[in-house]
Design a protein around this motif. Sequence first.
Motif: not given
Length: 236
Positions: A67-76, A211-219, A229-232
């Motif tokens: 979630a923090y990664a996505l919020e960084q993206l949106e804030a930017a 959406r799953t995390p994998a689907q989210v990061f694909a976009i 690395n989202a494997n964990t």
Amino acid sequence: MHILKHLSSEKDEKVMPNLQRRNFLKYMGMGAALATATSLAACHKDHDYVDNGVSLGSGDFAVLNFAYALEQLEAAFYTQIVASPYSGITPTELEFFTDIRNHEIGHRDFFKKALSTNAIIGLEVDFSSIDFSSRASVLATAKAFEDLGVSAYNGAAQYISSTDTGKAYLLLAGKIVSVEARHAAYIRDLIEPGSFAGNDVVDANGLDTVRTPAQVFAIAGKYIKTKINANTLPHA
């Protein structure tokens, strides 16, 4: 090319005085409890950068870092809109985009404080594919980001543990996703007055997209230069 590198909350605090003085204190009420739980966790840095990317960590911390990664993206993204408004932007639109920017900065900074030493690094983003001078380009991207954010929170909730701390995280996620949905409705109304949702995000049962995390990061990966690395991430 619009590339914002290694974002820092210190810079943004100067442009979000209203959030800093009022709303952010509300966030930090729960943040203090989550930070305490974080301090009791293992102190090793699962998020250290290695050849296969920045690890999100494990367990609930991995979900929060997601979630923090996505919020960084949106804030930017919204910081860029306010810093260089598109041609023809109205005072009302600029005011609302400033509010959204402040919300996203608040979300981002909340996760950073709650995760403490378990937080991933500040991400490097690439917005070179977005024409920030074009209203159509900005609104289309904002719609995509907000819809993505809502579906990401909806999909990640199932991975949070059933512990007391996990329940606190789930409550937090519910509060944030509802704000993201408000953003999404406003952006859609800007694109097509009188609209706020559509069957592309809400199904016949009135349920929002998941959406799953994998689907989210694909976009989202198109706009994140830092390798993640989202494997964990936990799996249901």
